[in-house]
Write a protein that holds these residues in place. Structure first.
Motif, short mmCIF file in Angstrom:
data_model
loop_
_atom_site.label_atom_id
_atom_site.label_comp_id
_atom_site.label_asym_id
_atom_site.label_seq_id
_atom_site.Cartn_x
_atom_site.Cartn_y
_atom_site.Cartn_z
N ILE A 1 0.72 -1.14 -0.04
CA ILE A 1 0.23 -0.04 0.02
C ILE A 1 0.81 1.30 -0.09
O ILE A 1 0.63 2.20 -0.82
N PHE A 2 2.01 1.34 0.80
CA PHE A 2 3.01 2.30 0.91
C PHE A 2 3.53 2.51 -0.46
O PHE A 2 3.73 3.86 -1.07
N ARG A 3 3.92 1.45 -1.29
CA ARG A 3 4.51 1.62 -2.43
C ARG A 3 3.64 2.10 -3.52
O ARG A 3 3.89 2.90 -4.20
N ASN A 4 2.22 1.73 -3.25
CA ASN A 4 1.24 2.32 -4.20
C ASN A 4 0.99 3.86 -4.01
O ASN A 4 0.74 4.58 -4.87
N HIS A 5 1.19 4.08 -2.75
CA HIS A 5 0.92 5.64 -2.15
C HIS A 5 2.10 6.47 -3.03
O HIS A 5 1.97 7.30 -3.21
N MET A 6 3.34 5.96 -2.49
CA MET A 6 4.53 6.62 -3.23
C MET A 6 4.44 6.69 -4.60
O MET A 6 4.79 7.77 -5.04
N SER A 7 4.03 5.79 -5.28
CA SER A 7 4.00 5.68 -6.88
C SER A 7 2.98 6.72 -7.18
O SER A 7 3.22 7.57 -8.18
N ASP A 8 1.91 6.94 -6.72
CA ASP A 8 0.82 7.86 -6.73
C ASP A 8 1.30 9.29 -6.85
O ASP A 8 1.15 10.16 -7.39
N PHE A 9 2.04 9.18 -5.54
CA PHE A 9 2.49 10.62 -5.09
C PHE A 9 3.63 11.25 -5.98
O PHE A 9 3.62 12.25 -6.51
N ARG A 10 4.42 10.16 -6.44
CA ARG A 10 5.32 10.58 -7.64
C ARG A 10 4.87 10.97 -8.61
O ARG A 10 5.08 12.19 -9.51
N ILE A 11 3.69 10.20 -9.20
CA ILE A 11 2.91 10.76 -10.63
C ILE A 11 2.50 12.01 -10.22
O ILE A 11 2.37 12.79 -11.31
N GLN A 12 1.86 12.10 -9.15
CA GLN A 12 1.00 13.51 -8.95
C GLN A 12 2.09 14.66 -8.97
O GLN A 12 1.95 15.72 -9.31
N LYS A 13 3.29 14.13 -8.31
CA LYS A 13 4.31 15.42 -8.30
C LYS A 13 4.86 15.63 -9.57
O LYS A 13 5.00 16.83 -9.96
N GLN A 14 5.03 14.51 -10.52
CA GLN A 14 5.37 14.80 -11.87
C GLN A 14 4.51 15.50 -12.39
O GLN A 14 4.71 16.38 -13.49
N GLN A 15 2.96 15.42 -12.41
CA GLN A 15 2.09 15.92 -13.13
C GLN A 15 2.05 17.39 -12.76
O GLN A 15 1.99 18.61 -13.58
#
Length: 205
Positions: A161-175
């Protein structure tokens, strides 16, 4: 005189047998002597020839000699019998002592066996207690292992779950970074256009 039938020296049973046979022989000889005496008495009362008298007297002497010899042999046999009875008594006492010693040894062995059996039972009971304790400890360990496995699963899920959140956070950050760059570029382009217009006012007129 010949040795009685069935007699063998050194055996208490054979001595007793010989003793009984000799007693029978003596009784027979005494009976014969008594009969010869009666014959001699009758010969004294009635006239007999000298030859007959001498024959009877000779038989009487022979029977007396045989009787004396038999009595001597009987005395020897009685001595042997007493000696044999003494040996039997000694052997009986020795056998009784050995019997008592054997009974004491057997009793001691039985006591040791009972003691060893009691120790064995105690050891078996102790082993059963230890085995029961080990089984309980194994059950506890198995329970702990199951808890650990469950916790490991929970941790693994949390990590995912943490990895998924981190991945979502990175994508959001990149966006967000991309949008910021686009906006920054538009803003710069707009500023450039304004500056260009301010440098050529006559053309517009």
């Amino acid at each position: 005189m010949a040795t009685p039938v069935g007699w063998s020296p050194g055996s208490p049973g054979s001595v007793c047998l010989a003793f009984d046979q000799l007693r029978d022989v003596i009784e027979s000889q005494e009976e014969l002597i008594h009969q010869l005496r009666n014959v001699m008495i009758l010969q004294d009362e009635n006239f007999v020839s000298k030859e007959e008298f001498q024959e009877v007297e000779k038989k009487l002497v022979e029977e007396k000699a045989a009787h004396a010899k038999t009595k001597l042999l009987l005395a020897k046999e009685e001595e042997k019998l007493q000696f044999a009875l003494g040996e039997v008594e000694v052997l009986s006492k020795q056998l009784e002592k050995e019997k008592l010693a054997f009974e004491r040894a057997l009793s001691s062995v039985k006591n040791r066996v009972l003691q060893e059996s009691s120790k064995k039972d105690q050891l078996i009971t102790k082993c059963n207690e230890i085995e029961s304790h080990i089984i309980k400890q194994e059950d506890i360990l198995n329970g702990k292992e199951n808890e650990i496995k469950e916790l490991q699963q929970v941790i693994s899920q949390q990590k995912q779950i943490f990895r998924n959140h981190m991945s979502d956070f990175r994508i959001q950050k990149q966006q967000e970074n991309y949008m910021a760059q686009v906006l920054d570029q538009k803003h710069k382009k707009a500023l450039g256009s304004r500056r260009a217009r301010s440098h050529h006012p006559s053309r517009e007129k």
